[in-house]
Design a protein around this motif. Structure first.
Motif, PDB file in Angstrom:
ATOM      1  N   VAL A  60      75.081  37.487   8.930  1.00  0.00           N
ATOM      2  CA  VAL A  60      75.493  36.907  10.200  1.00  0.00           C
ATOM      3  C   VAL A  60      74.230  36.634  11.001  1.00  0.00           C
ATOM      4  O   VAL A  60      73.242  37.371  10.884  1.00  0.00           O
ATOM      5  N   GLY A  61      74.244  35.576  11.783  1.00  0.00           N
ATOM      6  CA  GLY A  61      73.159  35.319  12.717  1.00  0.00           C
ATOM      7  C   GLY A  61      73.556  35.859  14.075  1.00  0.00           C
ATOM      8  O   GLY A  61      74.648  35.568  14.570  1.00  0.00           O
ATOM      9  N   LEU A  62      72.710  36.686  14.675  1.00  0.00           N
ATOM     10  CA  LEU A  62      72.979  37.249  15.993  1.00  0.00           C
ATOM     11  C   LEU A  62      71.992  36.652  16.990  1.00  0.00           C
ATOM     12  O   LEU A  62      70.780  36.752  16.791  1.00  0.00           O
ATOM     13  N   VAL A  63      72.513  36.002  18.025  1.00  0.00           N
ATOM     14  CA  VAL A  63      71.677  35.425  19.072  1.00  0.00           C
ATOM     15  C   VAL A  63      71.578  36.467  20.179  1.00  0.00           C
ATOM     16  O   VAL A  63      72.563  36.765  20.854  1.00  0.00           O
ATOM     17  N   CYS A  64      70.390  37.039  20.328  1.00  0.00           N
ATOM     18  CA  CYS A  64      70.163  38.154  21.248  1.00  0.00           C
ATOM     19  C   CYS A  64      69.187  37.761  22.352  1.00  0.00           C
ATOM     20  O   CYS A  64      68.448  36.787  22.228  1.00  0.00           O
ATOM     21  N   ALA A  65      69.175  38.582  23.391  1.00  0.00           N
ATOM     22  CA  ALA A  65      68.242  38.373  24.496  1.00  0.00           C
ATOM     23  C   ALA A  65      66.811  38.609  24.037  1.00  0.00           C
ATOM     24  O   ALA A  65      66.557  39.396  23.124  1.00  0.00           O
ATOM     25  N   ARG A  66      65.884  37.941  24.684  1.00  0.00           N
ATOM     26  CA  ARG A  66      64.461  38.264  24.559  1.00  0.00           C
ATOM     27  C   ARG A  66      64.193  39.284  25.653  1.00  0.00           C
ATOM     28  O   ARG A  66      64.461  39.039  26.820  1.00  0.00           O
ATOM     29  N   SER A  67      63.688  40.437  25.289  1.00  0.00           N
ATOM     30  CA  SER A  67      63.580  41.535  26.245  1.00  0.00           C
ATOM     31  C   SER A  67      62.736  41.190  27.467  1.00  0.00           C
ATOM     32  O   SER A  67      63.103  41.530  28.591  1.00  0.00           O
ATOM     33  N   GLY A  68      61.631  40.496  27.289  1.00  0.00           N
ATOM     34  CA  GLY A  68      60.795  40.128  28.433  1.00  0.00           C
ATOM     35  C   GLY A  68      61.524  39.224  29.406  1.00  0.00           C
ATOM     36  O   GLY A  68      61.465  39.420  30.619  1.00  0.00           O
ATOM     37  N   MET A  69      62.231  38.233  28.883  1.00  0.00           N
ATOM     38  CA  MET A  69      62.961  37.302  29.745  1.00  0.00           C
ATOM     39  C   MET A  69      64.110  38.018  30.455  1.00  0.00           C
ATOM     40  O   MET A  69      64.369  37.787  31.635  1.00  0.00           O
ATOM     41  N   ALA A  70      64.781  38.907  29.752  1.00  0.00           N
ATOM     42  CA  ALA A  70      65.912  39.619  30.350  1.00  0.00           C
ATOM     43  C   ALA A  70      65.438  40.600  31.418  1.00  0.00           C
ATOM     44  O   ALA A  70      66.025  40.671  32.500  1.00  0.00           O
ATOM     45  N   CYS A  71      64.383  41.345  31.126  1.00  0.00           N
ATOM     46  CA  CYS A  71      63.914  42.369  32.070  1.00  0.00           C
ATOM     47  C   CYS A  71      63.128  41.783  33.235  1.00  0.00           C
ATOM     48  O   CYS A  71      63.275  42.229  34.364  1.00  0.00           O
TER      49      CYS A  71
END
Length: 147
Positions: A60-71
């Motif tokens: 499965v492909g999981l589209v996740c947050a980029r931690s720097g952009m999210a934080c």
């Protein structure tokens, strides 16, 4: 172990997903905006990647947050983790949500999310009259005493 994943550019300006380091788990996804896109606080923008992928069967492909952009900027996928099924061949879209108090601007070519390719087991759901007992049992949120 690298799993081959075929990627089709639906737009010649699209960039292939790219890993930021040799041991990175997720490959950065770049967006095509055609110009600056402002996302208001509490708002969500539908952003194109210009890419379609063929996730191998059993993955499965999981589209996740980029931690720097999210934080740092409060920007993360609206659905927390997007799912790209192995049989989906449409464009990967990122619905980016602004969780912060200030408007945020996304530019063409920005890395806004990351794609992880993960093994995925199919379950065979079998109806049962009883389930085995566990120490936790039917305890819900907070029942283990840990936060």
């Amino acid at each position: 172990m690298a799993v081959p994943v075929s990627v089709r550019k639906l737009d010649p300006r699209a960039k292939l997903p790219a890993y930021g380091s040799a041991d990175a788990a997720g490959a950065d996804l770049y967006v095509l905006t055609g110009g600056p896109v402002t996302i208001a606080p509490g708002g969500t923008a539908k952003l194109r990647t210009g890419l379609a992928v063929a996730i191998p069967r059993g993955y499965v492909g999981l589209v996740c947050a980029r931690s720097g952009m999210a934080c740092k900027r409060g920007l993360a996928p609206a659905n927390k983790v997007g799912v790209v099924d192995a049989d989906y061949r449409g464009e990967i879209m990122v619905f980016l949500h602004n969780h912060g108090p200030e408007p945020q601007v996304v530019e063409d070519g920005d890395r806004v999310a990351q794609l992880m390719i993960v093994p995925c087991l199919a379950a065979q759901f079998v109806q049962a009259e009883e389930l085995d007992d566990t120490e936790r049992g039917t305890g819900g949120f907070g029942s283990t005493g840990r936060s």
